[in-house]
Design a protein around this motif. Structure first.
Motif, mmCIF file in Angstrom:
data_model
loop_
_atom_site.group_PDB
_atom_site.id
_atom_site.type_symbol
_atom_site.label_atom_id
_atom_site.label_comp_id
_atom_site.label_asym_id
_atom_site.label_seq_id
_atom_site.Cartn_x
_atom_site.Cartn_y
_atom_site.Cartn_z
ATOM 1 N N GLY A 25 55.475 66.903 -24.469
ATOM 2 C CA GLY A 25 54.380 66.650 -23.532
ATOM 3 C C GLY A 25 54.132 67.812 -22.597
ATOM 4 N N ILE A 26 55.172 68.488 -22.193
ATOM 5 C CA ILE A 26 55.014 69.599 -21.247
ATOM 6 C C ILE A 26 54.250 70.770 -21.869
ATOM 7 C CG2 ILE A 26 57.261 70.669 -21.764
ATOM 8 C CD1 ILE A 26 57.431 71.297 -18.718
ATOM 9 N N ILE A 27 54.500 71.055 -23.137
ATOM 10 C CA ILE A 27 53.793 72.168 -23.783
ATOM 11 C C ILE A 27 52.346 71.762 -24.082
ATOM 12 C CG2 ILE A 27 54.389 71.783 -26.212
ATOM 13 C CD1 ILE A 27 54.691 75.190 -24.548
ATOM 14 N N THR A 28 52.118 70.498 -24.345
ATOM 15 C CA THR A 28 50.754 70.002 -24.554
ATOM 16 C C THR A 28 49.942 70.142 -23.266
ATOM 17 O OG1 THR A 28 51.528 68.460 -26.236
ATOM 18 C CG2 THR A 28 49.384 67.984 -25.229
ATOM 19 N N ALA A 29 50.519 69.729 -22.143
ATOM 20 C CA ALA A 29 49.840 69.856 -20.849
ATOM 21 C C ALA A 29 49.617 71.327 -20.503
ATOM 22 C CB ALA A 29 50.655 69.170 -19.756
ATOM 23 N N PHE A 30 50.611 72.169 -20.772
ATOM 24 C CA PHE A 30 50.498 73.607 -20.520
ATOM 25 C C PHE A 30 49.335 74.200 -21.317
ATOM 26 C CE2 PHE A 30 51.581 77.878 -22.034
ATOM 27 C CZ PHE A 30 51.575 78.566 -20.839
ATOM 28 N N ASN A 31 49.287 73.882 -22.612
ATOM 29 C CA ASN A 31 48.204 74.381 -23.469
ATOM 30 C C ASN A 31 46.846 73.983 -22.923
ATOM 31 O OD1 ASN A 31 49.356 75.896 -25.482
ATOM 32 N ND2 ASN A 31 49.596 74.191 -26.885
ATOM 33 N N ARG A 32 46.688 72.731 -22.576
ATOM 34 C CA ARG A 32 45.406 72.233 -22.082
ATOM 35 C C ARG A 32 44.966 73.011 -20.836
ATOM 36 N NH1 ARG A 32 46.549 67.287 -22.741
ATOM 37 N NH2 ARG A 32 47.577 66.982 -20.735
ATOM 38 N N ARG A 33 45.874 73.188 -19.890
ATOM 39 C CA ARG A 33 45.532 73.901 -18.651
ATOM 40 C C ARG A 33 45.264 75.383 -18.887
ATOM 41 N NH1 ARG A 33 49.732 71.381 -14.161
ATOM 42 N NH2 ARG A 33 49.225 69.209 -14.578
ATOM 43 N N LEU A 34 46.131 76.021 -19.683
ATOM 44 C CA LEU A 34 45.965 77.450 -19.942
ATOM 45 C C LEU A 34 44.672 77.725 -20.690
ATOM 46 C CD1 LEU A 34 47.025 80.366 -19.870
ATOM 47 C CD2 LEU A 34 48.229 79.872 -22.018
ATOM 48 N N PRO A 77 47.825 92.199 -20.443
ATOM 49 C CA PRO A 77 48.243 90.826 -20.180
ATOM 50 C C PRO A 77 48.564 90.458 -18.735
ATOM 51 C CG PRO A 77 50.104 92.069 -20.972
ATOM 52 C CD PRO A 77 48.906 93.000 -21.022
ATOM 53 N N HIS A 78 48.520 91.383 -17.800
ATOM 54 C CA HIS A 78 49.046 91.132 -16.460
ATOM 55 C C HIS A 78 48.484 89.859 -15.803
ATOM 56 C CE1 HIS A 78 50.881 91.959 -12.617
ATOM 57 N NE2 HIS A 78 49.701 91.819 -12.040
ATOM 58 N N GLU A 79 47.182 89.734 -15.731
ATOM 59 C CA GLU A 79 46.584 88.571 -15.064
ATOM 60 C C GLU A 79 46.913 87.270 -15.801
ATOM 61 O OE1 GLU A 79 42.409 87.280 -12.924
ATOM 62 O OE2 GLU A 79 42.417 89.002 -14.254
ATOM 63 N N ILE A 80 46.946 87.343 -17.117
ATOM 64 C CA ILE A 80 47.256 86.143 -17.906
ATOM 65 C C ILE A 80 48.709 85.741 -17.728
ATOM 66 C CG2 ILE A 80 47.420 85.201 -20.248
ATOM 67 C CD1 ILE A 80 44.918 86.938 -20.887
ATOM 68 N N THR A 81 49.640 86.686 -17.747
ATOM 69 C CA THR A 81 51.049 86.312 -17.567
ATOM 70 C C THR A 81 51.294 85.746 -16.171
ATOM 71 O OG1 THR A 81 51.668 88.609 -17.048
ATOM 72 C CG2 THR A 81 51.993 87.876 -19.327
ATOM 73 N N ASN A 82 50.573 86.236 -15.177
ATOM 74 C CA ASN A 82 50.693 85.639 -13.840
ATOM 75 C C ASN A 82 50.224 84.190 -13.848
ATOM 76 O OD1 ASN A 82 51.789 87.899 -12.645
ATOM 77 N ND2 ASN A 82 49.836 88.646 -11.860
ATOM 78 N N LYS A 83 49.126 83.922 -14.546
ATOM 79 C CA LYS A 83 48.611 82.553 -14.627
ATOM 80 C C LYS A 83 49.558 81.657 -15.431
ATOM 81 C CE LYS A 83 45.464 79.530 -13.636
ATOM 82 N NZ LYS A 83 45.174 79.173 -12.243
ATOM 83 N N VAL A 84 50.121 82.189 -16.507
ATOM 84 C CA VAL A 84 51.098 81.434 -17.299
ATOM 85 C C VAL A 84 52.258 80.998 -16.413
ATOM 86 C CG1 VAL A 84 52.862 81.666 -19.116
ATOM 87 C CG2 VAL A 84 50.513 82.402 -19.552
ATOM 88 N N LYS A 85 52.788 81.927 -15.640
ATOM 89 C CA LYS A 85 53.902 81.613 -14.744
ATOM 90 C C LYS A 85 53.512 80.532 -13.744
ATOM 91 C CE LYS A 85 57.198 83.753 -11.618
ATOM 92 N NZ LYS A 85 57.708 84.997 -11.053
ATOM 93 N N GLU A 86 52.338 80.663 -13.149
ATOM 94 C CA GLU A 86 51.864 79.684 -12.171
ATOM 95 C C GLU A 86 51.729 78.288 -12.800
ATOM 96 O OE1 GLU A 86 47.559 78.684 -10.254
ATOM 97 O OE2 GLU A 86 48.159 80.793 -10.222
ATOM 98 N N LEU A 87 51.086 78.219 -13.961
ATOM 99 C CA LEU A 87 50.882 76.926 -14.620
ATOM 100 C C LEU A 87 52.201 76.289 -15.036
ATOM 101 C CD1 LEU A 87 47.785 77.742 -16.856
ATOM 102 C CD2 LEU A 87 47.833 76.334 -14.789
ATOM 103 N N TRP A 88 53.101 77.094 -15.580
ATOM 104 C CA TRP A 88 54.386 76.563 -16.038
ATOM 105 C C TRP A 88 55.195 76.026 -14.857
ATOM 106 C CZ3 TRP A 88 55.622 74.721 -20.430
ATOM 107 C CH2 TRP A 88 56.957 74.495 -20.780
ATOM 108 N N GLN A 89 55.191 76.732 -13.753
ATOM 109 C CA GLN A 89 55.920 76.262 -12.572
ATOM 110 C C GLN A 89 55.285 75.008 -11.985
ATOM 111 O OE1 GLN A 89 56.175 79.830 -10.177
ATOM 112 N NE2 GLN A 89 58.139 80.376 -11.082
ATOM 113 N N GLN A 90 53.985 74.861 -12.082
ATOM 114 C CA GLN A 90 53.327 73.641 -11.614
ATOM 115 C C GLN A 90 53.773 72.426 -12.436
ATOM 116 O OE1 GLN A 90 49.112 74.300 -11.941
ATOM 117 N NE2 GLN A 90 49.044 75.699 -10.188
#
Length: 148
Positions: A25-34, A77-90
């Protein structure tokens, strides 16, 4: 992705969770948000991805992830990896490990395509797979239809 775009940007990273979960479920939610953020931010029509779930010596699973997007709209990738980190921590406050690995692949550049395939092929290794309930998947991918 290369049948739709003459150039693609591939980013490879790892995602860790603090506690074991019986489902993905966590990776599904991550995918949807990203994917929602990527499509809005970069005006993308499609987002390609591959993820795999692994559980080895740790008591909780982790995920390996490869993201593929239009290389004419993104090439670093800089801006995207920052967003990935933010979304994953949320999602659960766990850890994100950028692999510092990205590729800008052109449709007819065999050497770069092979290098990217080699790096992403790590996701297919058998070790660490299968430690999950029967209905939980080891892998997930986008379903992008090839154009001719």
């Amino acid at each position: 992705m290369l049948s739709h775009h003459s150039k693609i940007h591939i980013i490879r990273f790892d995602l860790r969770v603090y506690e074991y979960t019986a489902n993905n479920g966590i990776i599904t939610a991550f995918n949807r948000r990203l994917h929602k953020w990527l499509k809005r931010k970069y005006n993308l029509k499609r987002v390609g991805f591959i993820w795999c779930r692994e559980l080895e010596t740790a008591k909780q699973q982790h995920y390996h992830y490869a993201l593929m997007i239009d290389g004419h709209k993104v090439n670093y990738p800089h801006e995207i990896t920052n967003k990935v980190k933010e979304l994953w921590q949320q999602l659960d406050g766990s850890e994100f490990f950028p692999d510092n690995c990205y590729y800008n692949v052109k449709r007819d550049d065999y050497e770069t395509i092979q290098a990217a395939i080699w790096r992403i092929s790590y996701l297919a290794k058998a070790r660490g797979k299968g430690y999950k309930p029967d209905q939980t998947k080891n892998y997930g991918t986008s379903r992008i239809i090839t154009t001719t």
